[in-house]
Scaffold this motif. Structure first.
Motif, PDB file in Angstrom:
ATOM      1  N   TRP A  44       0.807  -1.374  -0.128  1.00  0.00           N
ATOM      2  CA  TRP A  44      -0.053  -0.178   0.052  1.00  0.00           C
ATOM      3  C   TRP A  44       0.756   1.284   0.013  1.00  0.00           C
ATOM      4  CZ3 TRP A  44      -4.991   0.271  -1.266  1.00  0.00           C
ATOM      5  CH2 TRP A  44      -5.676  -0.921  -1.077  1.00  0.00           C
ATOM      6  N   GLU A  45       2.024   1.140   0.303  1.00  0.00           N
ATOM      7  CA  GLU A  45       2.915   2.241   0.377  1.00  0.00           C
ATOM      8  C   GLU A  45       3.426   2.654  -1.051  1.00  0.00           C
ATOM      9  OE1 GLU A  45       6.202   1.386   2.939  1.00  0.00           O
ATOM     10  OE2 GLU A  45       5.054   1.048   4.654  1.00  0.00           O
ATOM     11  N   ARG A  46       3.170   1.911  -1.830  1.00  0.00           N
ATOM     12  CA  ARG A  46       3.654   2.138  -3.265  1.00  0.00           C
ATOM     13  C   ARG A  46       2.273   2.478  -4.103  1.00  0.00           C
ATOM     14  NH1 ARG A  46       6.690  -3.031  -4.244  1.00  0.00           N
ATOM     15  NH2 ARG A  46       6.659  -2.514  -6.419  1.00  0.00           N
ATOM     16  N   VAL A  47       1.271   2.970  -3.318  1.00  0.00           N
ATOM     17  CA  VAL A  47      -0.071   3.020  -4.212  1.00  0.00           C
ATOM     18  C   VAL A  47      -0.406   4.513  -4.281  1.00  0.00           C
ATOM     19  CG1 VAL A  47      -2.668   2.611  -4.118  1.00  0.00           C
ATOM     20  CG2 VAL A  47      -0.985   0.740  -3.680  1.00  0.00           C
ATOM     21  N   GLN A  48      -0.827   5.138  -5.321  1.00  0.00           N
ATOM     22  CA  GLN A  48      -1.433   6.362  -5.248  1.00  0.00           C
ATOM     23  C   GLN A  48      -2.895   6.423  -4.797  1.00  0.00           C
ATOM     24  OE1 GLN A  48      -0.972   8.279  -9.235  1.00  0.00           O
ATOM     25  NE2 GLN A  48      -2.333   9.972  -8.742  1.00  0.00           N
ATOM     26  N   HIS A  49      -3.081   7.264  -3.802  1.00  0.00           N
ATOM     27  CA  HIS A  49      -4.563   7.200  -3.475  1.00  0.00           C
ATOM     28  C   HIS A  49      -5.270   8.588  -3.862  1.00  0.00           C
ATOM     29  CE1 HIS A  49      -4.271   3.932  -0.609  1.00  0.00           C
ATOM     30  NE2 HIS A  49      -2.761   4.477  -0.371  1.00  0.00           N
ATOM     31  N   VAL A  50      -6.482   8.459  -4.526  1.00  0.00           N
ATOM     32  CA  VAL A  50      -7.341   9.327  -5.016  1.00  0.00           C
ATOM     33  C   VAL A  50      -8.630   9.367  -4.107  1.00  0.00           C
ATOM     34  CG1 VAL A  50      -8.520  10.514  -7.026  1.00  0.00           C
ATOM     35  CG2 VAL A  50      -6.195   9.640  -7.204  1.00  0.00           C
ATOM     36  N   ALA A  51      -9.139  10.274  -3.408  1.00  0.00           N
ATOM     37  CA  ALA A  51     -10.302  10.488  -2.734  1.00  0.00           C
ATOM     38  C   ALA A  51     -11.491  11.122  -3.651  1.00  0.00           C
ATOM     39  CB  ALA A  51     -10.212  11.239  -1.485  1.00  0.00           C
ATOM     40  N   VAL A  52     -12.326  10.378  -3.761  1.00  0.00           N
ATOM     41  CA  VAL A  52     -13.340  10.753  -4.682  1.00  0.00           C
ATOM     42  C   VAL A  52     -14.883  10.354  -4.165  1.00  0.00           C
ATOM     43  CG1 VAL A  52     -13.134   8.898  -6.399  1.00  0.00           C
ATOM     44  CG2 VAL A  52     -14.279  11.021  -7.162  1.00  0.00           C
TER      45      VAL A  52
END
Length: 325
Positions: A44-52
């Protein structure tokens, strides 16, 4: 590839996102909260997170653009529930994205006619609730989209998803935690119907496996729909016998009418039981095995036991006796 997972912190995404990272993909997880789901995997540390907020953006007609602007090679949509929402996403991604994968449901089928239920056959009747009707309509739309030369799509239809962190569908076809206290005490379980009704569970990681395989084998998965379930299914009677044995007990089954059952439980639990047991479904996975190499790691009882053990260990479920399994 760059892969956008819509709903990446849910039951399936919690396992799928780390799988995709381990496979070397660049992963974007789109969620309302920006969370990392049920697993504490280092990926998960290598994942880009986008809140939508998808519901709000769907209402504004903006969600598809939000996804397309991320310029993904692949999109995995785990939280789409209406034909309108699915159609809007397809129209936004057409000619921009190589592959769209949609998470459907086995409830796109109605009550079983023949077992196992095979994709594209008359093995089951038509869906009879709005959730199933919408999932069936989305699957048809996606197949037609690909067949007409448009966006390459695949739909995956999981059974009753099980995993550590949440209540599994229990032997009565609902989420009532009280049945586990009865089973662990070796009590009598009132069952509406014969006890021969069937339910087909699947571990969330096995569903994630199928999505990963469909991405890897895009040509084989193009325009296809797949049942995503465990190798076998559980009858109500068998589920009760197996689960009570985990506690060193031997629970008994008391067959009662549906009217009697509705008097013993809440409307919510009774409706859920009817939805699962009336369908009495068992599914074939031969198509996914043949085209994708799908090989589920969990039998249904193994997946349920893992979930129950997690709930007990985290003080989320009260039982009369400790697990012996």
């Amino acid at each position: 590839m760059k892969i956008v997972v819509i709903g990446g912190s849910g039951h399936i995404g919690s396992f799928l996102v780390p799988r995709l990272v381990r496979a070397g993909h660049r992963v974007v997880s789109m969620t309302r909260s920006g969370g990392t789901g049920y697993s504490d995997a280092p990926e998960w540390e290598r994942v880009q997170h986008v809140a939508v907020d998808r519901q709000r953006q769907d209402a504004d007609g903006a969600f598809g653009r939000s996804v397309a602007e991320l310029e993904p090679d692949v999109v995995v949509d785990l939280v789409c529930f209406t034909l309108d929402s699915a159609t809007a996403l397809v129209e936004s991604l057409r000619d921009k994205t190589a592959h769209l994968l949609h998470c459907g449901s086995i409830w796109r089928y109605g009550p079983s006619r023949k077992l196992p239920i095979v994709e594209g056959s008359d093995s089951a009747g038509a869906p009879f609730d709005e959730y199933g009707i919408q999932k069936a309509a989305i699957a048809r739309m996606l197949q037609e989209e690909t067949a007409s030369g448009g966006l390459v799509t695949t739909s995956v239809h999981p059974g009753h998803i099980v995993g550590p962190g949440w209540q599994p569908i229990g032997p009565l076809g609902n989420f009532d935690p009280g049945v586990w206290a009865v089973l662990s005490a070796g009590g009598s379980v009132p069952v509406p119907g014969s006890g021969a009704e069937m339910m087909h569970h699947v571990h969330a990681d096995d569903v994630a496996q199928m999505f990963e395989l469909a991405i890897r084998h895009r040509e084989a998965a193009a325009g296809e729909d797949f049942n995503a379930v465990a190798p076998t299914a559980l009858s109500v009677r068998g589920y009760i016998e197996i689960a009570s044995g985990w506690f060193g007990q031997s629970a008994t089954l008391e067959s009662i009418t549906w009217d009697e059952y509705r008097q013993l439980t809440t409307p919510e639990y009774a409706d859920a039981s009817w939805g699962h047991l009336h369908r009495s479904q068992v599914f074939s996975i031969e198509k996914a095995k043949g085209l994708l190499g799908y090989a589920p790691a969990y039998e249904p009882e193994q997946a349920v036991l893992e979930s129950i053990r997690w709930l007990i260990d985290h003080d989320r479920l009260e039982v009369a006796q400790p697990l012996r399994a």
